[in-house]
Design a protein around this motif. Structure first.
Motif, PDB file in Angstrom:
ATOM      1  N   UNK A 231       0.116  -5.771  -5.882  1.00 21.31           N
ATOM      2  CA  UNK A 231       1.467  -5.772  -6.454  1.00 21.31           C
ATOM      3  C   UNK A 231       2.510  -5.418  -5.394  1.00 21.31           C
ATOM      4  N   UNK A 232       2.199  -4.475  -4.509  1.00 21.45           N
ATOM      5  CA  UNK A 232       3.135  -4.105  -3.436  1.00 21.45           C
ATOM      6  C   UNK A 232       3.325  -5.251  -2.452  1.00 21.45           C
ATOM      7  N   UNK A 233       2.237  -5.992  -2.169  1.00 17.99           N
ATOM      8  CA  UNK A 233       2.353  -7.145  -1.272  1.00 17.99           C
ATOM      9  C   UNK A 233       3.237  -8.213  -1.912  1.00 17.99           C
ATOM     10  N   UNK A 234       3.028  -8.486  -3.219  1.00 17.46           N
ATOM     11  CA  UNK A 234       3.877  -9.458  -3.917  1.00 17.46           C
ATOM     12  C   UNK A 234       5.334  -9.000  -3.918  1.00 17.46           C
ATOM     13  N   UNK A 235       5.546  -7.692  -4.156  1.00 23.76           N
ATOM     14  CA  UNK A 235       6.908  -7.147  -4.156  1.00 23.76           C
ATOM     15  C   UNK A 235       7.582  -7.380  -2.806  1.00 23.76           C
ATOM     16  N   UNK A 351       5.245  10.805  -4.590  1.00 23.29           N
ATOM     17  CA  UNK A 351       6.654  11.000  -4.232  1.00 23.29           C
ATOM     18  C   UNK A 351       7.207   9.744  -3.556  1.00 23.29           C
ATOM     19  N   UNK A 352       6.398   9.114  -2.717  1.00 24.20           N
ATOM     20  CA  UNK A 352       6.822   7.863  -2.079  1.00 24.20           C
ATOM     21  C   UNK A 352       7.069   6.784  -3.127  1.00 24.20           C
ATOM     22  N   UNK A 353       6.199   6.728  -4.144  1.00 32.34           N
ATOM     23  CA  UNK A 353       6.376   5.727  -5.202  1.00 32.34           C
ATOM     24  C   UNK A 353       7.694   5.949  -5.933  1.00 32.34           C
ATOM     25  N   UNK A 354       8.014   7.206  -6.275  1.00 38.77           N
ATOM     26  CA  UNK A 354       9.285   7.503  -6.934  1.00 38.77           C
ATOM     27  C   UNK A 354      10.462   7.076  -6.044  1.00 38.77           C
ATOM     28  N   UNK A 355      10.336   7.341  -4.748  1.00 32.26           N
ATOM     29  CA  UNK A 355      11.412   6.986  -3.823  1.00 32.26           C
ATOM     30  C   UNK A 355      11.594   5.471  -3.741  1.00 32.26           C
ATOM     31  N   UNK A 356      10.489   4.722  -3.746  1.00 27.87           N
ATOM     32  CA  UNK A 356      10.572   3.261  -3.713  1.00 27.87           C
ATOM     33  C   UNK A 356      11.288   2.743  -4.958  1.00 27.87           C
ATOM     34  N   UNK A 379       9.958  -0.695   2.954  1.00 24.46           N
ATOM     35  CA  UNK A 379       8.667  -1.123   3.494  1.00 24.46           C
ATOM     36  C   UNK A 379       7.947   0.047   4.156  1.00 24.46           C
ATOM     37  N   UNK A 380       8.706   0.875   4.878  1.00 22.56           N
ATOM     38  CA  UNK A 380       8.095   2.047   5.509  1.00 22.56           C
ATOM     39  C   UNK A 380       7.530   2.986   4.453  1.00 22.56           C
ATOM     40  N   UNK A 381       8.261   3.179   3.343  1.00 24.29           N
ATOM     41  CA  UNK A 381       7.792   4.071   2.289  1.00 24.29           C
ATOM     42  C   UNK A 381       6.540   3.493   1.611  1.00 24.29           C
ATOM     43  N   UNK A 382       6.529   2.166   1.354  1.00 25.72           N
ATOM     44  CA  UNK A 382       5.343   1.535   0.767  1.00 25.72           C
ATOM     45  C   UNK A 382       4.154   1.676   1.719  1.00 25.72           C
ATOM     46  N   UNK A 383       4.391   1.436   3.005  1.00 21.86           N
ATOM     47  CA  UNK A 383       3.332   1.585   4.005  1.00 21.86           C
ATOM     48  C   UNK A 383       2.780   3.014   3.980  1.00 21.86           C
TER      49      UNK A 383
END
Length: 634
Positions: A231-235, A351-356, A379-383
């Protein structure tokens, strides 16, 4: 009569003044001057704009001299904060003061998510030609096949031209317009695609590794994590335009998935399922399972309501989404702390997910002055989120190992207790033998009681042995998987470095490997017979191909740089590989000694490579060494 003459002159003078004032106002346009030596200018606030609320004016009207007074200078990168249903006309006047004719200029509208943008460039006869693009139009409509909107400015040194853009947007976005020279444009594009390649490469590696773990261990934890990564790759593909450029160029409707919150739904559902399974592996909790179930159900209902019933304001929708994630996460975190399990990587990943989520919805937040950094910050946060979740999974391996150590300790304690009981029994039996015969019945009762304790202890030992055996098997499988992953990663990293001949032979150890590589490179775009043009073939010896129509057998080396080669092809591969590296400059004597070839042989083949480079105008910075392999020198 004098009064009439005075009135006539007054009217005539007034008309001249008004005409002069109108001409001055029509010429007050913002100009962009590209001075000599300047290769990049950000022009987002160096333009003029006009709001066409009724979308009624054609380009001929917009470009007319009488209409220029309606344009206003752009004072903000957003241009306007409302009128989303109206077209915005942007005027761009550019003067090229470069002295050299060798610099071309390109206009770039950075970013992918402009709904529709029409670029109008002037023709010699005074008319304007149009080029349309946007995420709602097919990709092939673009003249420059790039994920951003790029246009060539046919502007010679000393010329000044005015260009127009008609923009239709879907939200109050910040525009990032640039003018770059051809050199700067190529460097910027290569750097951007290179960094995106690293980003997607790491995500795909994590995806493949977890897919392998799921196939081997059959644990749904890895399946849910695979869904989250996918899902993150599709996003990301839908956000930066890479997917539109390479995966669905003729299906612009796919781009609307990101705007319709479909990908966001997949990310949240996958995260909830992954989090629940992660908590359950540490501690069995029905409360976390029930809260996760209700959170997924509420999220699905909220998504359906947003599309089919009533669309909430995006801030309200964002608050509901965060609460849906926060409640199961808080309960799971409480259960971990209660069990004295502290997984900081899991907490920071959430926390990264909330920030994204917050950063994706709040598109007006700008943490950096650079719009590119603001866009790719997600992208950095997802990574980072994927890396932290991966660390959480590895921490579970440590948890299993700690359980194994704990089970061994319990086993040791039980054995010690068993020995102690045995010693006590022996001591008591010796005392009972020496004691009076009247206490034999009491001793028999004590012995029976101790036998019951021993049987219970033995049963517990059997259960613990079974658990230890199962844990040993699981640890062996995990260690084997980790060793295989490390070997694959080590090989991939080794191929990215400069290699000497011994290490190069590990990649191309013999001529069969070289012929196979050359065959795949030569016929990667399908096979066609050199004699008759037929495209069906059968495999021949040493990776050659035989035409099924005329029976012509073609070797992989035919029409390549290795045609009629007189020494081992793997050594020729290494010479070709060294010729494309700027950091290695071996003399002919050194190369002859390393490869055990005659100096004249090395010189002849290096000369052949130089001729091939000159023939195809090879660029070491942009092309790999394998691109020279297919050059045919007659």
């Amino acid at each position: 009569m004098r009064r009439f003459i005075f009135i006539f002159y007054f009217v005539f003078a007034s008309s001249l003044y008004i005409q002069t004032l109108a001409n001055e106002l029509s010429d007050t346009r913002t100009k962009i001057v590209i001075k000599d030596g300047v290769s990049h200018v950000k022009i987002s606030q160096m333009l003029d704009f006009y709001l066409d609320t009724a979308s009624q004016f054609p380009i001929n009207t917009i470009a007319s001299e009488s209409f220029q007074i309606n344009f206003k200078p752009v004072t903000d990168a957003h241009i306007l904060y409302d009128y989303l249903d109206s077209d915005i006309w942007v005027r761009m006047t550019v003067t090229n003061e470069h002295q050299s004719e060798g610099h071309s200029l390109y206009f770039e509208s950075w970013g992918f998510d402009i709904k529709k943008i029409s670029f109008y460039y002037p023709n010699p006869d005074g008319s304007y030609s149009e080029n349309e693009s946007g995420f709602s139009l097919p990709f092939y409509k673009r003249k420059l096949k790039h994920k951003n909107f790029n246009y060539f400015l046919d502007l010679r040194p000393g010329e000044t031209k005015t260009y127009y853009l008609k923009i239709n947007r879907s939200y109050n976005q910040e525009f990032s317009f640039h003018i770059r020279t051809n050199e700067k444009f190529l460097a910027h594009s290569w750097n951007e695609y290179f960094m995106l390649g690293i980003y997607y490469g790491v995500l795909v590696l994590i995806f493949i590794f977890n897919l392998y773990l799921f196939i081997k261990l059959r644990d749904s934890l890895y399946l849910y994590f695979i869904g989250l990564i996918f899902a993150c790759i599709l996003f990301s593909l839908g956000r930066d335009g890479i997917g539109f450029q390479y995966l669905w160029p003729n299906a612009p409707w796919v781009n609307r998935f990101n705007n319709a919150n479909v990908i966001e739904l997949l990310i949240i559902v996958a995260t909830l399922l992954f989090s629940n399974r992660y908590i359950q592996k540490y501690t069995k909790s029905d409360r976390v399972f029930k809260m996760t179930f209700w959170a997924v159900l509420v999220k699905l209902l909220l998504f359906a309501s947003q599309i089919y019933i009533y669309e909430l304001y995006y801030i309200t929708y964002l608050v509901f989404t965060i609460l849906i994630l926060l409640i199961p996460f808080s309960m799971g975190l409480y259960m971990l702390i209660k069990s004295k399990i502290y997984s900081w990587s899991y907490v920071f990943a959430y926390a990264c997910l909330f920030l994204v989520i917050v950063y994706s919805y709040s598109k007006s937040i700008n943490l950096f002055n650079n719009s590119v950094l603001n866009w790719y910050f997600v992208y950095f946060i997802i990574f980072l989120e994927m890396i932290l979740f991966s660390f959480s999974i590895f921490n579970q391996f440590k948890f299993l190992q700690d359980d194994f150590i704990k089970a061994n300790r319990e086993k040791t304690l039980v054995l010690e207790k068993n020995n102690q009981l045995t010693q006590e029994l022996n001591s008591k039996l010796k005392k009972k033998v020496k004691a009076r015969t009247e206490k034999i019945e009491k001793m028999a009762a004590d012995l029976a009681q101790k036998n019951v304790e021993l049987q219970t202890t033995n049963l517990k030992l059997q259960e613990l042995n079974a658990q230890v055996t199962q844990m040993n098997k699981l640890l062996e499988e995990n260690n084997k998987e980790l060793r295989m992953s490390v070997e694959v990663t080590t090989k991939d990293l080794a191929l990215m470095k400069g290699l000497d001949f011994e290490n190069f032979k590990k990649v191309f150890p013999d001529k069969e490997t070289c012929y196979q590589f050359l065959s795949e490179l030569k016929w990667k775009d399908n096979y066609h017979c050199k004699k008759c043009g037929y495209n069906k073939y059968s495999e021949g010896p040493v990776f050659s191909r035989r035409c099924r129509n005329c029976n012509y057998l073609e070797s992989p080396t035919v029409d390549t740089l290795f045609h009629k080669l007189k020494f081992p092809i793997e050594k020729a591969f290494y010479i070709l590989y060294l010729s494309n590296r700027k950091d290695v400059d071996l003399t002919l004597s050194e190369l002859s000694e390393i490869l055990e070839l005659r100096r004249e042989t090395c010189w002849a083949f290096k000369n052949k490579i130089a001729q091939a480079m000159e023939k195809v105008d090879h660029n070491k910075d942009l092309n790999g060494w394998e691109s020279l392999a297919l050059v045919h020198l007659e």
